[in-house]
Enzyme design. Sequence first.
Site, PDB file in Angstrom:
ATOM      1  N   TYR A 122      13.405   2.778  16.228  1.00 57.14           N
ATOM      2  CA  TYR A 122      13.161   3.859  15.084  1.00 57.14           C
ATOM      3  C   TYR A 122      13.764   3.486  13.801  1.00 57.14           C
ATOM      4  O   TYR A 122      13.280   3.552  12.605  1.00 57.14           O
ATOM      5  CB  TYR A 122      13.476   5.024  15.413  1.00 57.14           C
ATOM      6  CG  TYR A 122      12.761   6.449  14.705  1.00 57.14           C
ATOM      7  CD1 TYR A 122      11.914   6.828  14.785  1.00 57.14           C
ATOM      8  CD2 TYR A 122      14.050   6.707  13.819  1.00 57.14           C
ATOM      9  CE1 TYR A 122      11.342   7.749  14.046  1.00 57.14           C
ATOM     10  CE2 TYR A 122      13.406   7.774  12.856  1.00 57.14           C
ATOM     11  CZ  TYR A 122      12.163   8.310  12.878  1.00 57.14           C
ATOM     12  OH  TYR A 122      11.698   9.273  12.250  1.00 57.14           O
ATOM     13  N   PHE A 173      -8.999   3.161  -9.298  1.00 54.31           N
ATOM     14  CA  PHE A 173      -9.535   2.895  -7.769  1.00 54.31           C
ATOM     15  C   PHE A 173      -9.603   4.247  -7.321  1.00 54.31           C
ATOM     16  O   PHE A 173      -8.799   5.337  -7.833  1.00 54.31           O
ATOM     17  CB  PHE A 173      -8.388   2.079  -7.083  1.00 54.31           C
ATOM     18  CG  PHE A 173      -9.086   1.993  -5.640  1.00 54.31           C
ATOM     19  CD1 PHE A 173     -10.226   0.975  -5.713  1.00 54.31           C
ATOM     20  CD2 PHE A 173      -8.501   2.256  -4.652  1.00 54.31           C
ATOM     21  CE1 PHE A 173     -10.880   1.205  -4.228  1.00 54.31           C
ATOM     22  CE2 PHE A 173      -9.201   2.357  -3.390  1.00 54.31           C
ATOM     23  CZ  PHE A 173     -10.338   1.640  -3.170  1.00 54.31           C
ATOM     24  N   THR A 174     -10.484   4.558  -6.428  1.00 56.44           N
ATOM     25  CA  THR A 174     -10.742   6.004  -6.074  1.00 56.44           C
ATOM     26  C   THR A 174      -9.614   6.738  -5.504  1.00 56.44           C
ATOM     27  O   THR A 174      -9.498   7.876  -6.132  1.00 56.44           O
ATOM     28  CB  THR A 174     -11.997   5.827  -4.729  1.00 56.44           C
ATOM     29  OG1 THR A 174     -11.369   4.837  -3.773  1.00 56.44           O
ATOM     30  CG2 THR A 174     -13.390   5.591  -5.423  1.00 56.44           C
ATOM     31  N   ASP A 220      -0.726  -2.512  -8.921  1.00 53.61           N
ATOM     32  CA  ASP A 220      -1.157  -2.417  -7.496  1.00 53.61           C
ATOM     33  C   ASP A 220      -1.729  -3.652  -7.040  1.00 53.61           C
ATOM     34  O   ASP A 220      -2.586  -4.321  -7.841  1.00 53.61           O
ATOM     35  CB  ASP A 220      -2.513  -1.336  -7.797  1.00 53.61           C
ATOM     36  CG  ASP A 220      -3.205  -1.240  -6.455  1.00 53.61           C
ATOM     37  OD1 ASP A 220      -3.184  -2.115  -5.425  1.00 53.61           O
ATOM     38  OD2 ASP A 220      -4.178  -0.292  -6.237  1.00 53.61           O
ATOM     39  N   LYS A 231      -4.901  -5.439   2.913  1.00 55.69           N
ATOM     40  CA  LYS A 231      -5.529  -6.499   1.993  1.00 55.69           C
ATOM     41  C   LYS A 231      -4.513  -7.690   1.735  1.00 55.69           C
ATOM     42  O   LYS A 231      -4.665  -8.878   2.103  1.00 55.69           O
ATOM     43  CB  LYS A 231      -6.030  -6.129   0.835  1.00 55.69           C
ATOM     44  CG  LYS A 231      -7.343  -4.994   0.970  1.00 55.69           C
ATOM     45  CD  LYS A 231      -7.730  -4.428  -0.536  1.00 55.69           C
ATOM     46  CE  LYS A 231      -8.801  -3.560  -0.540  1.00 55.69           C
ATOM     47  NZ  LYS A 231     -10.005  -4.091  -0.509  1.00 55.69           N
ATOM     48  N   ARG A 263     -20.519   0.773  -4.567  1.00 52.06           N
ATOM     49  CA  ARG A 263     -19.695   1.107  -5.530  1.00 52.06           C
ATOM     50  C   ARG A 263     -20.158   1.621  -7.098  1.00 52.06           C
ATOM     51  O   ARG A 263     -20.505   0.624  -7.808  1.00 52.06           O
ATOM     52  CB  ARG A 263     -18.665  -0.156  -5.672  1.00 52.06           C
ATOM     53  CG  ARG A 263     -17.775  -0.541  -4.645  1.00 52.06           C
ATOM     54  CD  ARG A 263     -16.626   0.069  -4.384  1.00 52.06           C
ATOM     55  NE  ARG A 263     -16.606   1.595  -3.847  1.00 52.06           N
ATOM     56  CZ  ARG A 263     -15.438   2.107  -3.347  1.00 52.06           C
ATOM     57  NH1 ARG A 263     -14.471   1.212  -3.112  1.00 52.06           N
ATOM     58  NH2 ARG A 263     -15.526   3.212  -2.688  1.00 52.06           N
ATOM     59  N   PHE A 288     -18.073   9.746  -1.216  1.00 55.15           N
ATOM     60  CA  PHE A 288     -18.635   8.744  -0.587  1.00 55.15           C
ATOM     61  C   PHE A 288     -18.313   8.418   0.873  1.00 55.15           C
ATOM     62  O   PHE A 288     -18.951   7.578   1.486  1.00 55.15           O
ATOM     63  CB  PHE A 288     -18.479   7.550  -1.448  1.00 55.15           C
ATOM     64  CG  PHE A 288     -16.911   7.052  -1.679  1.00 55.15           C
ATOM     65  CD1 PHE A 288     -16.353   7.589  -2.645  1.00 55.15           C
ATOM     66  CD2 PHE A 288     -16.405   6.362  -0.710  1.00 55.15           C
ATOM     67  CE1 PHE A 288     -14.838   7.312  -2.796  1.00 55.15           C
ATOM     68  CE2 PHE A 288     -15.220   6.130  -0.659  1.00 55.15           C
ATOM     69  CZ  PHE A 288     -14.310   6.549  -1.904  1.00 55.15           C
TER      70      PHE A 288
HETATM   71  N1  F0G Z   1      -5.629   0.077  -3.979  1.00 50.85           N
HETATM   72  C1  F0G Z   1      -6.613  -0.793  -4.356  1.00 50.85           C
HETATM   73  C2  F0G Z   1      -6.933  -1.657  -5.506  1.00 50.85           C
HETATM   74  C3  F0G Z   1      -7.534  -1.078  -3.009  1.00 50.85           C
HETATM   75  O1  F0G Z   1      -8.627  -1.717  -3.137  1.00 50.85           O
HETATM   76  C4  F0G Z   1      -7.260  -0.107  -2.055  1.00 50.85           C
HETATM   77  C5  F0G Z   1      -8.116  -0.088  -1.055  1.00 50.85           C
HETATM   78  C6  F0G Z   1      -6.281   0.894  -2.028  1.00 50.85           C
HETATM   79  C7  F0G Z   1      -5.216   0.797  -3.483  1.00 50.85           C
HETATM   80  C8  F0G Z   1      -5.881   1.563  -1.047  1.00 50.85           C
HETATM   81  O2  F0G Z   1      -5.347   0.782   0.027  1.00 50.85           O
HETATM   82  O3  F0G Z   1      -6.756   1.218   1.922  1.00 50.85           O
HETATM   83  O4  F0G Z   1      -4.596   0.561   2.385  1.00 50.85           O
HETATM   84  O5  F0G Z   1      -4.931   2.885   1.701  1.00 50.85           O
HETATM   85  N2  F0G Z   1      -9.288  -0.724  -0.767  1.00 50.85           N
HETATM   86  C9  F0G Z   1     -10.314  -0.701   0.302  1.00 50.85           C
HETATM   87  C10 F0G Z   1     -11.563  -1.148   0.174  1.00 50.85           C
HETATM   88  C11 F0G Z   1     -10.150   0.813   1.067  1.00 50.85           C
HETATM   89  O6  F0G Z   1     -12.377  -1.087   0.854  1.00 50.85           O
HETATM   90  O7  F0G Z   1     -11.605  -1.646  -1.138  1.00 50.85           O
HETATM   91  P1  F0G Z   1      -5.596   1.560   1.510  1.00 50.85           P
END
Ligand code: F0G
Length: 482
Positions: free
Chosen positions: A80, A132-133, A223, A266, A389, A455
């Site tokens: 832990y 980003f979303t 990011d 990623k 997108r 979405f």
């Molecule tokens: N920032 C970027 C540029 C991303 O592409 C993503 C995730 C995140 C933050 C969030 O990271 O999923 O680990 O919480 N992109 C995925 C996609 C979901 O399908 O493009 P996460």
Amino acid sequence: MAQVQFFSGESIPLEMHKVRVVQKLSLLPVEQRQKCIEEAGNNTFLLKNRDVFIDMLTDSGVNAMSDNQMAAMMIADDSYAGSETFFRLERKLHEIFGMDFFLPTHQGRAAENILAEAFVRQGSVIPMNFHFTTTKAHITRLGGRVEELIIDEGLRPDGNHPFKGNFDLEKLRECIKRNGAENIPFIRIEAGTNLIGGQPISLQNIKDVSRITHENGILLLMDASLLQDNLFFIHEREAACKHMSIREITRAVADELDIIYFSARKFGFGKGGGICIRDRKVCERMKELIPVFEGFLTYGGMSVREMEAITVGLDETMDEQVISQGPQFIEFMANEFIKNGVPVVTPPGGLGCHINAREFLPHIDAHEYPAASLACAAFIAGGIRGMERGTLSEQREPDGTEPVAAVELLRLAVPRRVFTLSQVKYVIDRIIWLHKHRDLVGGLRFVEEPSVLRFFFGRLEPIGDWQQKLVQQFRKDFPESL
Ligand code: F0G
């Protein structure tokens, strides 16, 4: 990918790995595919994976692990607190980015939550090349506002600018002046801008943004979720960086930044995330939030096995032969599409091949979601799961109006080391077929519309019977095929 010349003169990407673990796929007949997308509310997020043939929804958490990553998972130190596994990951990040502090999180958006909680207040402004979303959702949730300062070329799906993710430096200066540096807790660079087609930012632009940001006493944050592809593009497209190794480029990028956060789903071929920080005081502002939201400071919601896999995956990310596979497959797809008149984002970026749905389906109104319609059509045509997108990925304004997205794209993501070239060729073939019959494809409307990140779990229905007509056309053209 290797620089191998073919005797035939052909120019195709060549995989520099072999497959030793496989997963069986099935391809349902077209009639069943249409039923599946209907049951999924015409939303590719709601499809069941067992019904999908080629899953190009995302490259997040679905990249193939290497033998070395799997081996490392076996020596994870499960504890832990104080796990040796965590210290190995921390040392690797320090080696790569040269930042002294690391806070682990369970994925990328969790890092965004921590950053937003620590820095964003009612009225804060967060300038960035593009949103980003999930990033935007965390900032607006706390009363902050996003300003997008990307160069104009970035918002045009076509063109040949090598770094469409660059900041417009004039817009950046003006934004700081207008809002006041005191209202800007940090400036965010997205390396490999996701929503406009994985388009990279140049090292030179990062340096320029850094100068302006630091002159104004503001923190600069990156990011780095999509940094892997961006590093490759800097190496390929930026003359001054041709002779630098990927490690050297990574360090040159990091040297300009105060904070780097990433999704290890990623970046690092694993599952997890975290925040690297240069300055102790900045770290202290976030540290206490980790045990509250994520877990103790030496795991932050990640399993120790995943942390081991990320540590090895980070080393693999510094290998040009490994990180070139994604961009080279994507470029191959884009070139084949261009030859056949299918409109795609150019130059090809990272993450996936992005089809310009606005141009592919000009007869569909923006509020009837051309990219989402195309995503449904691609699933019917080939069991291919892509991701919308575009306007559907936007959030409604507080007064209920629906903003039209700057670009309307169908993303066909290319998870690393997962697909073979024949599978990629199959996808190309089915999309070209779809393009020939594009007039058959119609729009969608909401049946259930969630108020946040709609979405993900919104449900829609086709306007008219276009999906039945598409199935009939498929049967006519491919009487014997699945
Ligand atoms: N920032 C970027 C540029 C991303 O592409 C993503 C995730 C995140 C933050 C969030 O990271 O999923 O680990 O919480 N992109 C995925 C996609 C979901 O399908 O493009 P996460």
